[in-house]
Design a protein around this motif. Structure first.
Motif, PDB file in Angstrom:
ATOM      1  N   VAL A 244       0.866  -1.179   0.000  1.00  0.00           N
ATOM      2  CA  VAL A 244       0.000   0.000   0.000  1.00  0.00           C
ATOM      3  C   VAL A 244       0.902   1.228   0.000  1.00  0.00           C
ATOM      4  CG1 VAL A 244      -1.924   1.166   1.129  1.00  0.00           C
ATOM      5  CG2 VAL A 244      -1.702  -1.329   1.305  1.00  0.00           C
ATOM      6  N   VAL A 245       1.153   1.759  -1.172  1.00  0.00           N
ATOM      7  CA  VAL A 245       2.140   2.824  -1.341  1.00  0.00           C
ATOM      8  C   VAL A 245       1.770   4.066  -0.531  1.00  0.00           C
ATOM      9  CG1 VAL A 245       3.171   4.426  -3.001  1.00  0.00           C
ATOM     10  CG2 VAL A 245       2.866   2.010  -3.600  1.00  0.00           C
ATOM     11  N   ARG A 246       0.522   4.469  -0.564  1.00  0.00           N
ATOM     12  CA  ARG A 246       0.128   5.711   0.096  1.00  0.00           C
ATOM     13  C   ARG A 246       0.210   5.604   1.622  1.00  0.00           C
ATOM     14  NH1 ARG A 246      -2.265   5.159  -4.636  1.00  0.00           N
ATOM     15  NH2 ARG A 246      -2.552   6.989  -5.999  1.00  0.00           N
ATOM     16  N   SER A 247       0.076   4.396   2.146  1.00  0.00           N
ATOM     17  CA  SER A 247       0.255   4.213   3.588  1.00  0.00           C
ATOM     18  C   SER A 247       1.735   4.148   3.945  1.00  0.00           C
ATOM     19  CB  SER A 247      -0.438   2.922   4.050  1.00  0.00           C
ATOM     20  OG  SER A 247      -1.829   3.008   3.879  1.00  0.00           O
ATOM     21  N   ALA A 248       2.514   3.494   3.090  1.00  0.00           N
ATOM     22  CA  ALA A 248       3.950   3.387   3.350  1.00  0.00           C
ATOM     23  C   ALA A 248       4.645   4.729   3.202  1.00  0.00           C
ATOM     24  CB  ALA A 248       4.572   2.366   2.392  1.00  0.00           C
ATOM     25  N   CYS A 249       4.204   5.524   2.204  1.00  0.00           N
ATOM     26  CA  CYS A 249       4.865   6.801   1.916  1.00  0.00           C
ATOM     27  C   CYS A 249       3.820   7.919   1.886  1.00  0.00           C
ATOM     28  CB  CYS A 249       5.583   6.738   0.570  1.00  0.00           C
ATOM     29  SG  CYS A 249       6.660   5.322   0.337  1.00  0.00           S
ATOM     30  N   PRO A 250       3.270   8.298   3.015  1.00  0.00           N
ATOM     31  CA  PRO A 250       2.253   9.361   3.017  1.00  0.00           C
ATOM     32  C   PRO A 250       2.838  10.685   2.550  1.00  0.00           C
ATOM     33  CG  PRO A 250       2.967   8.850   5.257  1.00  0.00           C
ATOM     34  CD  PRO A 250       3.587   7.809   4.368  1.00  0.00           C
ATOM     35  N   GLY A 251       2.015  11.450   1.844  1.00  0.00           N
ATOM     36  CA  GLY A 251       2.446  12.775   1.427  1.00  0.00           C
ATOM     37  C   GLY A 251       3.137  12.837   0.084  1.00  0.00           C
ATOM     38  N   LEU A 252       3.236  11.708  -0.641  1.00  0.00           N
ATOM     39  CA  LEU A 252       3.860  11.750  -1.960  1.00  0.00           C
ATOM     40  C   LEU A 252       2.970  12.515  -2.931  1.00  0.00           C
ATOM     41  CD1 LEU A 252       5.194   8.112  -2.600  1.00  0.00           C
ATOM     42  CD2 LEU A 252       6.502  10.122  -1.917  1.00  0.00           C
ATOM     43  N   PRO A 253       3.561  13.193  -3.908  1.00  0.00           N
ATOM     44  CA  PRO A 253       2.737  13.774  -4.977  1.00  0.00           C
ATOM     45  C   PRO A 253       1.914  12.673  -5.629  1.00  0.00           C
ATOM     46  CG  PRO A 253       5.003  14.562  -5.122  1.00  0.00           C
ATOM     47  CD  PRO A 253       4.999  13.478  -4.095  1.00  0.00           C
ATOM     48  N   GLU A 254       0.705  12.984  -6.019  1.00  0.00           N
ATOM     49  CA  GLU A 254      -0.206  11.962  -6.537  1.00  0.00           C
ATOM     50  C   GLU A 254       0.375  11.237  -7.743  1.00  0.00           C
ATOM     51  OE1 GLU A 254      -3.351   9.402  -6.929  1.00  0.00           O
ATOM     52  OE2 GLU A 254      -2.651  10.614  -5.226  1.00  0.00           O
ATOM     53  N   ARG A 255       1.054  11.965  -8.639  1.00  0.00           N
ATOM     54  CA  ARG A 255       1.594  11.307  -9.838  1.00  0.00           C
ATOM     55  C   ARG A 255       2.661  10.280  -9.469  1.00  0.00           C
ATOM     56  NH1 ARG A 255       3.808  16.347  -9.567  1.00  0.00           N
ATOM     57  NH2 ARG A 255       6.099  16.453  -9.497  1.00  0.00           N
ATOM     58  N   LEU A 256       3.479  10.579  -8.450  1.00  0.00           N
ATOM     59  CA  LEU A 256       4.517   9.643  -8.029  1.00  0.00           C
ATOM     60  C   LEU A 256       3.891   8.445  -7.332  1.00  0.00           C
ATOM     61  CD1 LEU A 256       7.459   8.834  -7.698  1.00  0.00           C
ATOM     62  CD2 LEU A 256       7.593  10.316  -5.677  1.00  0.00           C
ATOM     63  N   ALA A 257       2.885   8.699  -6.494  1.00  0.00           N
ATOM     64  CA  ALA A 257       2.198   7.596  -5.816  1.00  0.00           C
ATOM     65  C   ALA A 257       1.521   6.687  -6.827  1.00  0.00           C
ATOM     66  CB  ALA A 257       1.175   8.152  -4.832  1.00  0.00           C
ATOM     67  N   ARG A 258       0.891   7.267  -7.870  1.00  0.00           N
ATOM     68  CA  ARG A 258       0.225   6.448  -8.883  1.00  0.00           C
ATOM     69  C   ARG A 258       1.228   5.634  -9.684  1.00  0.00           C
ATOM     70  NH1 ARG A 258      -2.469   8.364 -13.076  1.00  0.00           N
ATOM     71  NH2 ARG A 258      -1.735  10.506 -12.978  1.00  0.00           N
ATOM     72  N   ALA A 259       2.383   6.230  -9.983  1.00  0.00           N
ATOM     73  CA  ALA A 259       3.397   5.505 -10.744  1.00  0.00           C
ATOM     74  C   ALA A 259       3.929   4.309  -9.947  1.00  0.00           C
ATOM     75  CB  ALA A 259       4.543   6.445 -11.116  1.00  0.00           C
ATOM     76  N   LEU A 260       4.294   4.538  -8.689  1.00  0.00           N
ATOM     77  CA  LEU A 260       4.803   3.450  -7.858  1.00  0.00           C
ATOM     78  C   LEU A 260       3.731   2.385  -7.644  1.00  0.00           C
ATOM     79  CD1 LEU A 260       6.768   5.526  -5.188  1.00  0.00           C
ATOM     80  CD2 LEU A 260       7.732   4.171  -7.066  1.00  0.00           C
ATOM     81  N   ASP A 261       2.491   2.828  -7.459  1.00  0.00           N
ATOM     82  CA  ASP A 261       1.390   1.898  -7.261  1.00  0.00           C
ATOM     83  C   ASP A 261       1.208   1.002  -8.495  1.00  0.00           C
ATOM     84  OD1 ASP A 261      -0.975   1.184  -5.505  1.00  0.00           O
ATOM     85  OD2 ASP A 261      -2.029   1.706  -7.350  1.00  0.00           O
ATOM     86  N   GLY A 262       1.292   1.600  -9.676  1.00  0.00           N
ATOM     87  CA  GLY A 262       1.143   0.822 -10.906  1.00  0.00           C
ATOM     88  C   GLY A 262       2.297  -0.118 -11.166  1.00  0.00           C
TER      89      GLY A 262
END
Length: 382
Positions: A244-262
């Motif tokens: 869960v990228v957004r829980s592991a790394c809170p506060g990331l820019p949405e585009r970076l979170a979406r890229a890592l998530d994908g």
């Protein structure tokens, strides 16, 4: 020949090298820091034939080492030469049989000054989201180059220890040793797991590594670098086993979170498929799902009654003429009566297929003309 020792002089085909400290061991052999004749620092990878098990494994490694020697990218250590030696002389690896059984293959590459991401993590250095994104973009450029080769070169062991950041801030992807591990697996029983546990996806466990496997490993590396937590310490969705990228790394820019998530999708079919796909997401663009790119049938505008009425009427007329009144007419009359039902049927079919009255009229007129030609020119001769 025995393994290299400190201060030993190794004669290559293009230069001489003075061996320095030993860096480590992996795959088929050892790695040493060395100094070339012109003073530059290099890495010598010594691959002892006696440790390879059989000549097939050596042949496979030699083939892959030649691929590595052909790589040319600013973020990959340059390969200077690849040779075989018995300690007394160096020859082309293809001529290693001339040296006897106790020979070594030696790969000479640039030594990269800097600290690995693993060392930086151990030292407590933290990256900002902006620094992480910049690093990710550069490494995606490396993977785009490797995966775009023919055939694609899949690294198979991307992890913090294999990314060195130079004093100028440039990331270097090092240690392509997992490639030789794959080739060794092809000629030996067992050894099916290639890479470092926690950084490789499920398809790689099954021996099916592909370019998307490197994307998974790179994303996991970036999350570990951002959080200073190992893969087994990261939050996991219990239903999908996905980080869960957004829980592991809170506060990331949405585009970076979406890229890592994908990139971290466990199922390779759902994962971002290429480095360029990831760069599209980082640019803030959403990738079109594959099924959405298929053509969608256009909605019909012609009312069904327009084509159904003549189609069914003509069909009923043909059924009555040839089913119930067949004996009441002569053969010539039956052919002539085709003008009663055939244009109606053709109009209905043409209107249905072309979704227009004009299309129906074209079919009806053309069919009527052909029927007239048949009655006037062909039927009398039958």
């Amino acid at each position: 020949m025995p393994e290299f020792t400190a201060s030993e002089r190794v004669v290559g085909r293009n230069s001489e090298y003075v061996v320095g400290e030993r860096l480590g061991e992996g795959g088929f052999g050892l790695a040493f820091v060395a100094t070339a004749a012109d003073g530059r620092r290099v890495v010598l990878k010594q691959l002892r034939v006696a440790r390879m098990g059989d000549w097939k494994a050596m042949e496979l490694f030699e083939r892959e080492a030649r691929v590595l020697a052909s790589l040319a990218h600013p973020n990959i250590p340059r390969c200077h030469e690849f040779f075989a030696t018995d300690g007394a002389r160096a020859v082309d690896p293809a001529d290693i049989a001339q040296l006897g059984g106790d020979a070594s293959l030696v790969l000479v590459q640039d030594h990269v000054d800097g600290a690995s991401l693993a060392a930086r993590i151990a030292a407590g250095e933290r990256m900002t989201a902006a620094q992480a994104e910049a690093l990710l973009r550069e490494l995606l450029g490396v993977l785009d180059y490797l995966h775009g080769l023919h055939p694609p070169v899949v690294h198979r062991d991307i992890k913090p220890a294999n990314i060195v950041v130079t004093p100028a801030g440039e990331p270097m992807l090092i240690d392509f040793g997992a490639i030789q591990e794959r080739l060794r697996r092809d000629s030996e029983v067992g050894s099916t797991t290639v890479g470092t546990f926690g950084f490789f996806p499920m398809e790689q466990v099954l021996g099916k590594a592909r370019p998307a496997s490197d994307l998974y490993a790179l994303a996991m590396t970036m999350v570990v670098a951002l959080t200073h937590r190992q893969p087994d310490e990261l939050p996991i969705d219990p239903e999908t086993s996905k980080v869960v990228v957004r829980s592991a790394c809170p506060g990331l820019p949405e585009r970076l979170a979406r890229a890592l998530d994908g990139m971290l999708e466990p199922a390779v079919g759902r994962r971002l498929a290429s480095a360029r796909d990831v760069l599209v997401v980082l640019a803030g663009d959403a990738l079109q799902r594959r099924e959405n790119s298929l053509p969608v049938p256009a909605a019909r505008s012609l009312p069904p009654a327009v084509y159904k009425a003549p189609l069914y009427t003509g069909g009923a007329a043909a059924l009555l003429l040839y089913g119930f009144f067949f004996d009441a007419f002569s053969e010539t009359d039956l052919v002539a009566l085709s003008f009663v039902w055939l244009p109606l049927v053709l109009f209905g079919l043409g209107a249905r297929l072309n979704d227009s009255i004009a299309g129906g009229l074209r079919w009806a007129v053309l069919g009527t003309l052909l029927l007239g030609v048949f009655i006037l020119g062909v039927f009398p001769a039958l």
